[in-house]
Write a protein that holds these residues in place. Structure first.
Motif, PDB file in Angstrom:
ATOM      1  N   GLY A 189     -50.529 -32.600 -11.643  1.00 12.56           N
ATOM      2  CA  GLY A 189     -49.751 -31.391 -11.894  1.00 12.56           C
ATOM      3  C   GLY A 189     -50.066 -30.232 -10.984  1.00 12.56           C
ATOM      4  O   GLY A 189     -49.273 -29.288 -10.893  1.00 12.56           O
ATOM      5  N   LEU A 190     -51.198 -30.259 -10.314  1.00  7.71           N
ATOM      6  CA  LEU A 190     -51.578 -29.201  -9.385  1.00  7.71           C
ATOM      7  C   LEU A 190     -51.546 -29.732  -7.955  1.00  7.71           C
ATOM      8  O   LEU A 190     -51.786 -30.917  -7.707  1.00  7.71           O
ATOM      9  N   PHE A 191     -51.266 -28.827  -7.026  1.00 11.50           N
ATOM     10  CA  PHE A 191     -51.233 -29.168  -5.602  1.00 11.50           C
ATOM     11  C   PHE A 191     -52.248 -28.323  -4.843  1.00 11.50           C
ATOM     12  O   PHE A 191     -52.491 -27.167  -5.193  1.00 11.50           O
ATOM     13  N   VAL A 192     -52.820 -28.914  -3.807  1.00  9.68           N
ATOM     14  CA  VAL A 192     -53.611 -28.168  -2.833  1.00  9.68           C
ATOM     15  C   VAL A 192     -52.782 -28.071  -1.567  1.00  9.68           C
ATOM     16  O   VAL A 192     -52.297 -29.090  -1.054  1.00  9.68           O
ATOM     17  N   CYS A 193     -52.592 -26.857  -1.070  1.00  9.50           N
ATOM     18  CA  CYS A 193     -51.761 -26.632   0.112  1.00  9.50           C
ATOM     19  C   CYS A 193     -52.532 -25.834   1.157  1.00  9.50           C
ATOM     20  O   CYS A 193     -53.404 -25.027   0.824  1.00  9.50           O
ATOM     21  N   GLU A 194     -52.171 -26.069   2.390  1.00  8.24           N
ATOM     22  CA  GLU A 194     -52.755 -25.353   3.520  1.00  8.24           C
ATOM     23  C   GLU A 194     -51.635 -24.677   4.285  1.00  8.24           C
ATOM     24  O   GLU A 194     -50.576 -25.266   4.515  1.00  8.24           O
ATOM     25  N   THR A 195     -51.849 -23.435   4.662  1.00  6.04           N
ATOM     26  CA  THR A 195     -50.885 -22.730   5.501  1.00  6.04           C
ATOM     27  C   THR A 195     -51.538 -22.429   6.837  1.00  6.04           C
ATOM     28  O   THR A 195     -52.732 -22.129   6.916  1.00  6.04           O
ATOM     29  N   ASP A 196     -50.751 -22.518   7.896  1.00  8.66           N
ATOM     30  CA  ASP A 196     -51.250 -22.264   9.246  1.00  8.66           C
ATOM     31  C   ASP A 196     -50.627 -20.991   9.790  1.00  8.66           C
ATOM     32  O   ASP A 196     -49.417 -20.780   9.692  1.00  8.66           O
ATOM     33  N   ASP A 197     -51.469 -20.167  10.392  1.00  6.64           N
ATOM     34  CA  ASP A 197     -51.017 -18.964  11.083  1.00  6.64           C
ATOM     35  C   ASP A 197     -51.129 -19.224  12.575  1.00  6.64           C
ATOM     36  O   ASP A 197     -52.225 -19.224  13.138  1.00  6.64           O
ATOM     37  N   ASP A 198     -49.996 -19.467  13.226  1.00  6.75           N
ATOM     38  CA  ASP A 198     -50.020 -19.810  14.644  1.00  6.75           C
ATOM     39  C   ASP A 198     -50.594 -18.696  15.510  1.00  6.75           C
ATOM     40  O   ASP A 198     -51.237 -18.938  16.534  1.00  6.75           O
ATOM     41  N   ASP A 199     -50.367 -17.448  15.084  1.00  6.32           N
ATOM     42  CA  ASP A 199     -50.823 -16.320  15.903  1.00  6.32           C
ATOM     43  C   ASP A 199     -52.347 -16.201  15.909  1.00  6.32           C
ATOM     44  O   ASP A 199     -52.958 -15.950  16.947  1.00  6.32           O
ATOM     45  N   ASN A 200     -52.963 -16.396  14.737  1.00  2.23           N
ATOM     46  CA  ASN A 200     -54.411 -16.211  14.642  1.00  2.23           C
ATOM     47  C   ASN A 200     -55.184 -17.515  14.554  1.00  2.23           C
ATOM     48  O   ASN A 200     -56.413 -17.505  14.497  1.00  2.23           O
ATOM     49  N   ASN A 201     -54.460 -18.641  14.542  1.00  2.41           N
ATOM     50  CA  ASN A 201     -55.101 -19.955  14.442  1.00  2.41           C
ATOM     51  C   ASN A 201     -56.036 -20.016  13.239  1.00  2.41           C
ATOM     52  O   ASN A 201     -57.169 -20.491  13.314  1.00  2.41           O
ATOM     53  N   VAL A 202     -55.569 -19.479  12.099  1.00  2.00           N
ATOM     54  CA  VAL A 202     -56.363 -19.428  10.881  1.00  2.00           C
ATOM     55  C   VAL A 202     -55.608 -20.167   9.776  1.00  2.00           C
ATOM     56  O   VAL A 202     -54.396 -20.003   9.623  1.00  2.00           O
ATOM     57  N   SER A 203     -56.330 -20.961   8.996  1.00  2.00           N
ATOM     58  CA  SER A 203     -55.730 -21.665   7.867  1.00  2.00           C
ATOM     59  C   SER A 203     -56.117 -20.983   6.570  1.00  2.00           C
ATOM     60  O   SER A 203     -57.259 -20.519   6.413  1.00  2.00           O
ATOM     61  N   GLU A 204     -55.175 -20.908   5.646  1.00  2.00           N
ATOM     62  CA  GLU A 204     -55.447 -20.438   4.301  1.00  2.00           C
ATOM     63  C   GLU A 204     -55.122 -21.571   3.336  1.00  2.00           C
ATOM     64  O   GLU A 204     -54.230 -22.376   3.583  1.00  2.00           O
ATOM     65  N   TYR A 205     -55.852 -21.602   2.215  1.00  2.00           N
ATOM     66  CA  TYR A 205     -55.703 -22.694   1.265  1.00  2.00           C
ATOM     67  C   TYR A 205     -55.327 -22.143  -0.100  1.00  2.00           C
ATOM     68  O   TYR A 205     -55.822 -21.086  -0.520  1.00  2.00           O
TER      69      TYR A 205
END
Length: 398
Positions: free
Chosen positions: A112-128
């Motif tokens: 029922g829960l998801f783990v997702c990652e987002t990518d910031d192309d400008d700063n090359n930083v991932s958020e979860y």
């Protein structure tokens, strides 16, 4: 019936919190989301964590939850869009647009829960993030130890609402770049706190452990591997253990993909081979004592084409035309179903009666797949399946 009597009965139910809760517990999650708008009383009741947990546990059957749908994402395409494959009833799954990012990657689905990652192309930083697509509730993860530059960093989730309302986040973090030495960090929602470097371990280059491909089953988090062995974590004891992997096929049949999953408390792994127009799928099951895997069945997709002549598999020289393999149980039957994306349609092999069946056909001339501009041929894409469970679970550690 007298309208006044009907109003009186409705008022009695509405004023009886326990009776109202028992009625609402029997409704599907989608209806409950809509009924939050009825009144402040209903909003408060349906949003109550204890009510949400009770509702989720009512969905279980013989100790396990069964997915409502599969979400199919194309590998290496970062987007909040996906294809929905209904398994029980048609469900309009919310997209992940409420997580404001054009680049989103699903890492794992867990009850029922998801783990997702987002990518910031400008700063090359991932958020979860962890999120519940049904309620559109999400939480950004903050780490005590951030990844080293260009170092390996993997995030997984352990969650079973039938056992506990709490979840844990497990991070596998490389100590030094290219060192093959890792640390485990564990976040527990119950205490809202992290334990850093609970375990330090080293892998061998030939192990080929895929820490990005994890499966939570029976209180243990397992990692896929293309080698002869892998690892699993007893989440409660925070103890890391070795486990064998199926012996790769020998000869000229080199394994190219391993699909790792679980259903009904059992671990499964399906392997495909890299060979010209190879339509075989080798389905393995882990022994209950973790001593070995046994070959459950060798499926040949040519047999599926005899049942469904409209499927055109093996027409591309470098792709078999099927992927997105998932293992789905049945609420009334013992054996598993192997669900497969095949030439734009969703089929399954049902071990209960040894038959190929159609799960989802989008219609004549229609196929499930990413817009063709991403690929030269429909079969070049490889789908990754994620199980979706309708759930009104709410995070208590927001």
């Amino acid at each position: 019936m007298n309208p006044k009597l009907m109003i009186s009965s409705a008022e009695k139910i509405g004023n009886n919190q326990d009776l109202l809760a028992q009625i609402l517990l029997r409704l599907p999650a989608k209806s409950l989301i809509k009924f939050k708008c009825v009144s402040k009383q209903w909003l408060s009741l349906i949003s109550n964590p204890h009510f949400c947990l009770s509702h989720t546990r009512r969905q279980g059957h013989e100790g396990f939850l069964h997915p409502t749908a599969l979400l199919l994402k194309v590998q290496y395409v970062l987007s909040p869009e996906f294809d929905v494959v209904p398994l029980k009833h048609f469900s309009q799954v919310p997209f992940f647009h409420y997580i404001s990012t054009p680049y989103l990657n699903i890492l794992q689905s867990c009850n029922g829960l998801f783990v997702c990652e987002t990518d910031d192309d400008d700063n090359n930083v991932s958020e979860y993030f962890i999120c519940n697509p049904t309620t559109k509730q999400f939480k950004k993860l903050s780490f005590l130890q951030n990844p080293i530059k260009d170092g390996e960093f993997y995030v997984s989730l352990a969650f079973d609402p039938l056992q506990s309302p709490h979840y844990k986040i497990i991070v596998v973090r490389e100590v030094l770049k290219n060192s093959l030495i890792f640390e485990l960090d564990i976040y527990a929602s119950e205490s809202d706190g992290w334990k850093v470097a609970t375990t330090i371990f080293e892998t061998k280059e030939g192990d080929c452990i895929k820490f990005e491909d994890s499966v939570f089953c029976n209180g243990k988090l397992h990692w896929n591997s293309y080698g002869n062995q892998s690892l699993y974590l007893d989440v409660e004891k925070e103890c890391l253990q070795m486990m064998p992997m199926p012996t790769p096929l020998r000869g000229n049949r080199l394994e190219i993909y391993r699909y790792f999953g679980e259903s009904g408390g059992r671990l499964y792994l399906a392997a495909t081979c890299h060979a010209y127009i190879d339509l075989d799928l080798y389905v393995h099951q882990m022994a209950s004592d973790y001593s070995h895997w046994f070959l459950k069945h060798r499926l040949n997709m040519g047999d599926a084409m005899e049942v469904f002549p409209e499927l055109n598999l093996g027409c591309h020289p470098f792709s078999s035309g099927f992927s997105g393999v998932s293992f789905v149980g049945s609420e009334r039957k013992e054996e598993v179903k192997v669900v497969i994306w095949a030439d734009g349609k969703i089929i399954c092999y049902d071990f209960n009666d040894g038959a190929w069946k159609m799960i989802h056909d989008p219609g004549p001339g229609l196929k499930i797949g990413t817009p063709i501009e991403y690929f030269n041929h429909l079969h070049e894409q490889r789908f990754i399946p994620y199980k979706y469970f309708e759930s009104v679970y709410v995070f208590e550690d927001m």
